[in-house]
Each structure stands twice: as C-alpha cells, then as structure tokens.
Write an enzyme that holds these catalytic residues in place. Structure first.
Site, short mmCIF file in Angstrom:
data_model
loop_
_atom_site.label_atom_id
_atom_site.label_comp_id
_atom_site.label_asym_id
_atom_site.label_seq_id
_atom_site.Cartn_x
_atom_site.Cartn_y
_atom_site.Cartn_z
N SER A 79 59.45 77.91 29.69
CA SER A 79 59.64 77.52 31.10
C SER A 79 58.93 76.21 31.40
O SER A 79 58.27 76.05 32.42
CB SER A 79 59.14 78.64 32.03
N ARG A 80 59.07 75.25 30.47
CA ARG A 80 58.25 74.04 30.56
C ARG A 80 59.00 72.81 31.05
O ARG A 80 58.36 71.82 31.43
CB ARG A 80 57.64 73.72 29.19
N THR A 100 61.16 71.80 33.60
CA THR A 100 61.08 71.28 34.97
C THR A 100 59.66 70.81 35.26
O THR A 100 59.44 69.81 35.93
CB THR A 100 61.50 72.36 35.98
N GLY A 114 57.04 76.99 36.23
CA GLY A 114 58.13 77.51 35.41
C GLY A 114 58.69 78.77 36.03
O GLY A 114 57.95 79.56 36.63
N GLU A 171 61.28 82.63 32.71
CA GLU A 171 60.94 83.77 31.86
C GLU A 171 60.41 84.98 32.63
O GLU A 171 60.69 86.12 32.29
CB GLU A 171 59.92 83.32 30.81
#
Lengths: 757, 291
Positions: A527-528, A530, A715, A718
């Site tokens: 979730s990195r 953005t 993030g 996930e």
C-alpha cells in the site's frame, strides 16, 4: 460515503472523483496486458511440470525434444545461475534468490505438483506441447505432506535436508520442515493469566487461498545479440522483475530492460518471478523472442497462494473487558520453500489493541504446496481471524457490545506496538465510533439473521520511489510514474500533480515507465504507491513550480520572493512592477527563452507511512437445511488518512471485503491423498461472484490525515482484507450457537455444526 | 488441438454418416467439448457441428406437446414464452447453466450427452417425462431421457447416432414442475445436488402423478420412482413429504469429492426434492386456477 470530514477548501483536485484515465482502454480492449505482446519471429514457450507432490529428479532427458523439428530451445534448472549477493526486498518480505530460482525451474527435487522442471520454445503451440511430452523425466517419488500441523509432526517427510530451524538456540541437529521460529512479546504473561478474571481460548485454522487475479502470468523475453535483453511482462514491479531475472541468470542489471505491461490484478501475487528468467534463458539459447503464458491451471498449481494456518490463542481480561494479556501460537504454511508471512501475522495480531502482556510465537513451515506469495496484507487476515474471534467470545462472555469492547482496548497515539514501533496518526477509535454511529450498526436484524463485527490493521509502507513531471509546451503536464498501476494510481498520481501545479486534472496525463526511463522504485505493494510514489510526484511538481516562479521572476525582473504561485498562475507581488499574471500555459510556451524544457525528476526514500485500521460489519443468514450462508448487508469502515480519489479508496475497501468474504466462506485448496490439487480452476476454487455479495457500503474516516504526506494519504489497499474473515465467522457463530473455528465455512461444515449434517 | 477436422453437415443423414468415422465427436453448443479439447481431456479427430441441420436449434409446439431441438440454446429456451409457461422447471434448469455468454450456446442435447452426473437440465427433463428422438445408421428411435446416461461421460448412444430433439408430452391439467440445485455460490457453479420434480393434481388438489429426479448423487441423474410414489394420493402433506425425503435419501448413492461430501449430498438431495415438490405443487395449483 464519507464521514463528513471534507477536504480543505483549498484543494481543487484531491478528494474529487474524476473518470479513471485507464478506464476506456480497459473496457474497449485496447489495454495491452502481459500476453498481448508480439514480436516477429517470436516462439511459444511451454513449461513441463511435476506430476508428483514430492519427488527426487533422477534424470531429465531432453534429447528427443531437442531433436523435434520446430523446437528451438529446451532449458532446465541447470541453465539458471544464481549470482552472488544477498536477498532482494520483494514488496513485503525478502526473497531468497536460490529458492526463487529453484521455484522457476526445479533443482534436484520437485516439491509440489506443478513445480516447473523444464521449458521449451518452439515455432508453434502444438510443437511446444509435443516437445513437453518428449522430455523424459525420471522421478523417485517421495512421501509428501501438505498439512501444516502434520508437516511439523515428528516423522513427517522432510522437504529440505538442509533446513535447520532458524530462531532456535542451540541450532537443531536434525533437519525439519520448520524454517524459522519467531518469538515476540512483552510483560508478564503468566502473571496476568494467573490474575485474570476472564479467560477465552481457541484453536483456529484457515485454508490456503489464492489471490485470484484475472490475468495469468505472462511475458515475452528477447535476448539481444549484444547480450542486452528486453522483457515485456505484467508484474507489480518492473524493477523487481529486472533484479530477480538478473540475479537468476547472473547478468548485470543494465543489460536487462523491463517494460511493464498493463496488469490484470496482482494483490501481491505478482511481486515475484515465475516465467521471466525461464523465457530469457530460452531466448538466450536460441536467439529468438520467447513468449510464456500460464494457463489458469498453472496459475493455481504453481503460483503463490497465501498460507493456510493453524493457530492457538488465549486472552486474559478483567470483568470490565480490559484485555490484560494474550498468548498466541501461529503456524503458517510457507509452501515448498521458506518464507511464509508468519512474522507479519505475529506483528499485526494485536496491533489494534493496547495489551500490556503479550507472548507470540510464529512458525514458518514448509510443505508440498506451491511456494506462497504475498497476498494483500500478507499474514494479517489469518491472525486477525483468531484474534477477532477470541475478542468476540470475550464480548459475548461479558455481554458487552463488540464495538465498545474494542474501543476500551483500542490503541492510541503514543502506544508501543509489540514490534517496537510507536503508534502515530491513528484513527482506530474514530473508525470504531464511525461504525457505531452508522445506520447499519443500528439497523434491526430479522429473525434468523446475525451481525458480525471485526477489526483489522496493516502497517502500510513507504520506501524508494521515483517520479518525473514534464510540462508540455502547450501548458499541459505528463507524470512519469515508476509503479505499475494496479489500483488506480495513474489517476491519483495525476491528481496530486494537478493539485500541486494548479492545473485541471484533464490537462495532466500519467504514464508508467520502463526500467530505463525513470529512476528506481520499489514494487507496487505494501500500500505504498499513493504514499511514496505520490510523494515523489508532488516533490517533482513542487520543483517544477519553483522553476516556473523563477522564470516568472526572470521575465518580470523581480525578486523570486515576490512571485506567488496559485491555481496555476504566477502573480507578481512587487508593487513597483506593472506585471500581468503569467499562467502556466504562458510560461510553458516561452520555455525555450527562459531556460529550456520544464521538467523535474525526484527519487526519494519515503518515510512516515502511517498504519491503517479497518472495522467491518457483516449481516448474514443461513439456510438451516443446507448450511448455505447469504450475506445480507456489509459495511467497511477505514482510517484512510485523506482519500486522494475517494471512489478508488471505496473500491479498495469493497474489493478487500469481497476477497475476505471468499476466504471466509468457500475458498480453499483441495488436495487428494496423493498430494495433488483437485480444484485448480475457477469452477471449483470458489471465489465469490458478483451476485454473492450485496453492495458493500463504505465509510472513509478522514479524521487523521497523515501529516508526513503532502496531501495526507495513508495506504488503503491492504487493511480491508484483514477484518472480513472474522466479521463473517462471528456472525455465523452467532447463528450456529457455537464458535466456528475453521475456515472456510462452507455449507457442509456449517450444516454439520448446526446439527443437520 | 492439431489435426482436428471440422464438419458442419446440412442434413441428418450427412451427420450420421460423418459420425461413423473413428474419432468423430458431436458438437452442439460446444460449451463442454471445446473446453475439454482445450485442456487435452478429449482429442477428437473430427468435430461434427450439428447447428446447420435444419430445425435442430428450434423449438416448436404441436398440439400442446413441445419438440425442442437438441442444439436449441439456453437463451432460446428462456425466450420461448409458451415453453416457459408450460415447463418452467425445465427452462429454469437450463438457464442455470453457466453465464449469459454460455447461455447463448449451451444446449439441452449437449447437457444430456456430455453425461455429467451434475448436469442441471437432466433431472428436470426426467421429472417432466421427456423423451429423446435419436437417429442413427439403423433409423430412428425414441427413448426416455433417463435411458441415455449410463455413467460420467458415457451414454447409450451407439456409434453414428445423433440426438435430434427432446419431446415433451402434452402436459396434463393441473401439472407443475420445478428444479432446484445447491451451489455454494449464487451462479457460475456446478450443482453439488440438483432435484427436479413434476406433479399432477386432481381437481381436489390431490396428487395423481409425480416424478422425482435427483442429480449429482449417483453416476447419473436418478429417476426416484419411490419418491414420486410417496406423493401420489397425498396433498403433499408433511407425512408424504417425509416419505419423499426418505425415498430420495435411500436412492442417493453419492461420492465425496471436491464439491461435497456424500453425507451432505444425501441430506441436501432430500431437502431440495421436498422444496422442489412444493414449488411444483404451487405451480400445479395455479395451473388449475387459470384452467
């Protein structure tokens, strides 16, 4: 669909919902996915796979295949050459390259049905298929084990005779299937249990589940006569594919160029390589481009699911509901090679709660299954299933509202996690409160219906990213991203650039560049993107703005401090100048006279990613005569920092919930007594279909924007798969009248528990 | 798939001739055959596509009886209002198969001759008392649907024989049929258990005829005569339904596999048969109300 926290009025683009830039290509079929690429003279590759769950390779005879006219190359594990060097950071955990190579083409032994043993490249698919039959592999079949508890039991067939459990002192003298033991904890657990007013405990199991991306793995590799190669493939990281392929074939990074294709889903499963080194080895052998495409059956047999698990848990609490201690043992399937996410399971298990005394033990266990790959919040959903079930037990025992119980125990900023991090910028309590205030939570249930609640946590990461912003001569801009777009990142990158530059979103385009056209970036995972790549985009856009201001100051012959940049226009604040404002368009048109092209590239290592928290509510009913569950209503709430493109964030919450519901209800790998997979197809591997789910409502909690990101992003991709397993199971347990501890909760299992089966 | 020949005969005689070739396979919709060829489970030398034979994809009504071409698609069945009204159970069963795209191709003939024990339309056709019109080198014959399947993938069709059509008898007054299946999901799945029931009532609402067929609980779809007999003479009261369930459970001899355990299938077959019987009864009663 939001909690009412509107983005600051100063934001013009961030927080809006523009049409996705990749949408038209995808719905019209113009998007080029991994299998869509063709080159002149291209050959069809095929992979020969093990029919056995566990066997020693006595001999591979490729001579007949090589002689077949039309066959241009045959490779085996002997054609790979893992270079020196350490492990590679692959998304969310390090990958041991020797294992990755042996997973691409077996070396000495096959560890699961479908394990690749050889590959061919031929002038037609028919000849390639025939050539596979001409490869003669002599196996010595070995006893196998697929269950995690059986794999740990004394006397189990040992897969790797050089596997001595790490994390145990002294080092074991006998090889076993336990790759590593992880221990973490704090406080006086025994003392807290001795003093406990309430104790709940349970043993939980979950099945291995596949990521279920629509697009099978696919690539084309072309070896150049000068040793420089190009790979076109669908992956979650072109730089990762380059690094792994280079290592497995012992080549310099600069000799491989990886061009990312459009990606049809990954969910973590495309943060490794299966085909690319094999295709390139074939191409190197024959000098022609080679395409390799997995069938759906191959995807199920030989690409990563995530771990099945078995877990024991005990909670100690006061009669008021304060959890005073927890102990938990987690045993995760790693598949054929070490590397289950059990350590992440241990770290995340109690990350939502402030528990003083903790004891966690995790075992990473190999067995005769495909090697696991990352899957959305790897390791967390299984642990959360056990923890959130136990907390549900506690709420029932104490007759407490499940949300109030969680609020009482929720982590607050400043608390220390068991893995040492300090909680910051968290909005878990706000998320719980948002659910409590939501109409869904207050809605009355019908007869025979029940409601389940569960929470979940994920770290979210930052890390290395690169991005460029180019201003076009006509006043538009192009963003060059370093990350494949699997969740709508082209839109969010373009939006953040547009916001920073002061352009309307329609004037900013975003492209995903190959490994030679932009600086290095970590994969699309954790979730990195953005957060981290977004930060690089914003910093590049800020550099462009600084350059535009400098050019305006130069034009006006004023001090740059007197140039204000707002909404895409430079205004001169020097009262002595009679200067008309200069728009970005005007400045771009004159760029040749003010210093040349306007562009900036930023490479950074983003720090300050903030964790996310989710709370899900699920209403369902069960047909008492068939055990079949129907999900009636589902709401997913999440601490999202600030949503850059709220519709995409909602989509992430809905998608995670859908996958989690599948994990809870029907998805599983079914093995027969020979260790062979019985359901390697979407027909019998039962992911939810659209009609299985109601519209999933979402609550985006924007109470705590992340101050370490220019626009407050956390993030989001996930977290939403972590709560559903227990949200569903808690509701089913309420109807059945007993704790349901084993996923999936398929109709037969539920009917049996209800006494009807 | 190398070396496959394709033939699309324009007449029954031509199709019968072609099918006597060694390695020839019939194709109606192809939704089973093409998938099996693609994964290498079957390797025919010749594919004989029936769809160009006049009438084979059509549906026609003759004095209340229906003749359904073997290659008529699920979509065509679903769009045929008279058929849907007369035999809703058969149409529902056929329409459960696959997705919208599959419905454009999948046929009753293919569903029966593929001979999967879990074929959805087969229990419904058996319950309705449908027969098969078959043409082969030795002429034409007509047999009940339950006489076709002998085991997974195996039928009683002889070399060169082609299933041309299904014949549904003129429906007796106060008759209703229904089909139910159990799948863990809501669609795009294969029956773990299926049950088709057709009942005929007299003017007082008493059952005078009933046929019950269950799928996926034996190597072929089963006609459970004892289950039908359990309903005859009753008003489908609880006692009769309990007897129906017992008869179905006794007849079921399922296997345990990836789709369900034998125990589960047996129990659910009984449940679905009861539920289908009640739907069929309701339809039969409504049939009476209109008539």
């Amino acid at each position: 669909m939001s909690d009412g926290n509107q983005p600051p009025a100063s934001l013009k683009v961030v927080g809006t919902r523009p049409i996705r830039p990749d949408g038209v290509d995808k719905v019209t079929g113009r998007a080029q996915f991994g299998a869509d690429f063709h080159l002149p003279g291209m050959l069809t590759g095929r992979i020969k796979r093990s029919p056995h769950a566990h066997a020693r390779i006595v001999k591979i005879d490729i001579s007949a295949a090589e002689k077949r006219p039309g066959v241009k190359a045959v490779v085996t594990g002997a054609d790979l050459d893992v270079g020196a060097g350490g492990d590679i950071e692959a998304g969310e955990h390090a990958a041991a390259m020797k294992d990755v190579a042996a997973n691409c083409l077996a070396s000495g032994k096959v560890f699961y049905q479908g394990h690749a043993v050889a590959a061919v490249a031929a002038t037609s698919p028919e000849i390639a298929a025939e050539a596979l039959d001409l490869i003669e592999v002599t196996y010595e079949v070995l006893p196998h084990v697929v269950d995690v508890d059986e794999a740990m039991a004394p006397g189990a067939p040992v897969l790797h005779d050089d596997m001595f459990t790490k994390g145990v002192t002294p080092k074991p003298t006998k090889a076993s299937n336990v790759a590593q033991k992880h221990v973490m904890g704090r406080g006086d657990v025994a003392g807290a249990f001795a003093a406990a007013e309430v104790v709940v405990e349970g043993r939980y199991t979950t099945a291995a589940v596949h990521q279920g991306y629509i697009e099978p793995h696919a690539c084309v590799a072309a070896w150049g006569a000068d040793g420089q190669s190009t790979i076109w493939c669908s992956s979650q990281g072109q730089f990762l594919v380059r690094a792994m392929t280079a290592r497995i074939l012992n080549l310099p990074l600069s000799d491989i160029k990886v061009i990312p294709a459009e990606i049809g889903g990954g969910f973590g499963g495309k943060t490794t390589v299966y085909l690319e080194p094999v295709a390139l080895a074939l191409s190197r052998k024959c000098g022609r481009p080679v395409k390799l495409v997995m069938s759906r059956e191959e995807v199920f047999l030989a690409s990563g699911p995530t771990s099945g698990s078995s877990m024991d848990i005990r909670l100690a609490a006061t009669k008021d509901g304060k959890i005073t201690a927890a102990e938990m043992t987690l045993r995760y399937q790693a598949g054929a090679f070490a590397g289950s996410p059990v350590n992440l399971g241990c770290m995340t298990a109690f990350a939502c709660y402030d528990v003083e005394n903790l004891a966690l033990v995790g075992y990473d266990v190999v067995s005769n299954r495909p090697k696991v790959a990352a899957y959305r919040a790897p390791g967390a959903p299984m642990a959360a299933f056990a923890v959130e079930s136990a907390i549900d037990d506690l709420a029932r025992k104490l007759k407490m509202d499940p949300i109030d119980l969680r609020i009482l125990n929720a982590v607050k900023d400043g608390a220390k996690t068991v893995y040492g991090a300090t909680v910051r910028y968290s909005a878990f309590i706000e998320t719980l409160e948002a659910v409590k205030a939501h109409p869904h939570y207050k809605a009355k249930l019908g007869p025979g219906q029940a409601r389940g609640v569960a929470a979940g946590f994920w770290f979210n990461i930052g890390g290395e990213s690169s991005a460029a912003v180019h201003v076009d001569e006509d006043g538009g801009a192009t963003v060059v991203s370093s990350n494949p777009d699997i969740g709508g990142s082209r839109a969010s990158m373009a939006m953040m650039a547009a916001e920073t530059l002061g352009l309307p979103i329609e004037r900013v385009r975003c492209t995903v560049a190959d490994t030679t056209s932009i600086g290095f970036s970590g994969s699309t995972g954790g979730s990195r993107v953005t957060f981290a790549t977004g930060m690089a985009v914003v910093e590049a856009a800020q550099k462009v703005v600084a350059d535009l201001r400098r050019r305006a100051a130069q034009t006006w012959e004023c001090d740059i401090a007197h140039v204000e940049w707002k909404d895409g226009v430079a205004t001169c604040l020097d009262p002595s100048k009679d200067a008309k404002p200069l728009s970005l368009k005007a400045l771009a048109g004159k760029s040749a006279k003010t210093g040349g092209p306007i562009a900036a590239e930023v490479s950074l290592n983003a720090q300050g990613a903030a964790a996310g928290y989710g709370v899900h509510v699920c209403d369902l009913e069960i047909d008492p005569e068939t055990g079949r569950t129907t999900i009636l209503r589902y709401t997913a709430a999440q601490d999202v920092g600030r949503a850059i493109h709220p519709a995409y964030v909602e989509g992430q919450l809905q998608g995670g919930a859908a996958q989690g519901v599948g994990w809870a209800l029907n998805e599983e790998y079914v093995y027969n007594s020979n260790g062979l997979l019985d359901n390697a197809s979407f027909l019998d591997y039962r992911m939810p279909v659209a009609s299985d789910l109601p519209m999933i409502d979402t609550i985006l909690v924007e109470a705590k924007p992340n101050p370490r990101h220019p626009y407050g992003a956390k993030g989001v991709g996930e977290v939403p798969i972590v709560p559903p397993l227990a949200a569903v199971a808690n509701a089913i347990s309420a109807i059945v009248g007993q704790r349901m501890t084993s996923l999936p909760l398929s109709p037969a299992k539920v009917l049996a528990a209800m006494g009807g089966g | 798939m190398s070396g496959v020949e394709y033939l699309s005969p324009g007449s029954v005689a031509e199709a019968v001739r072609a099918l006597q070739v060694d390695g020839a396979r019939v194709m109606a919709g192809g939704t089973d055959l093409l998938v099996q060829m693609r994964i290498g489970r079957t390797k025919p030398k010749l594919v004989v596509d029936l769809k160009r034979i006049p009438g084979i994809a059509g549906i026609r009504e003759e004095d209340g009886a229906f003749i359904i071409g073997a290659a008529a698609s699920g979509a065509a069945l679903g769009e045929h209002e008279a058929l849907r009204k007369a035999w809703p159970g058969i149409v529902e069963a056929a329409n459960l198969i696959g997705s919208t795209q599959i419905q454009g191709r999948a046929s009753l003939g293919g569903n029966l001759c593929n001979a999967s024990p879990a074929a959805d339309s087969v229990p419904a056709l058996i319950a309705a008392g449908a027969t098969c019109v078959i043409v082969g080198p030795n002429g034409e014959r007509e047999v009940p649907v339950e006489a076709i399947q002998v085991g997974p993938g195996k039928t009683t069709l002889a070399n060169g024989e082609v299933l041309l059509a299904f014949r549904l008898p003129k429906r007796a007054a106060h008759t209703g049929d229904a089909y139910l299946r159990l799948i863990p999901r809501t669609e795009m799945d294969i029956a773990v258990v299926g049950a088709g029931v057709c009942v005929t009532l007299d003017a007082s609402g008493k059952c005078i005829a009933a046929r019950v067929s269950v799928g996926a609980v034996a190597p072929t779809a089963l006609l459970v005569e004892a289950a039908g007999a359990a309903l005859v003479g009753s008003s489908l009261d609880d006692a009769a339904l309990t007897n129906l369930e017992a008869a179905v459970a006794a007849a079921a001899r399922p296997i345990s596999d990836k789709r369900g355990t034998a125990e589960y299938r047996t129990k659910v077959a009984a449940v679905l048969a009861r539920r289908a019987a009640l739907i069929a009864r309701d339809r039969a009663q409504k049939d009476g109300a209109k008539a």
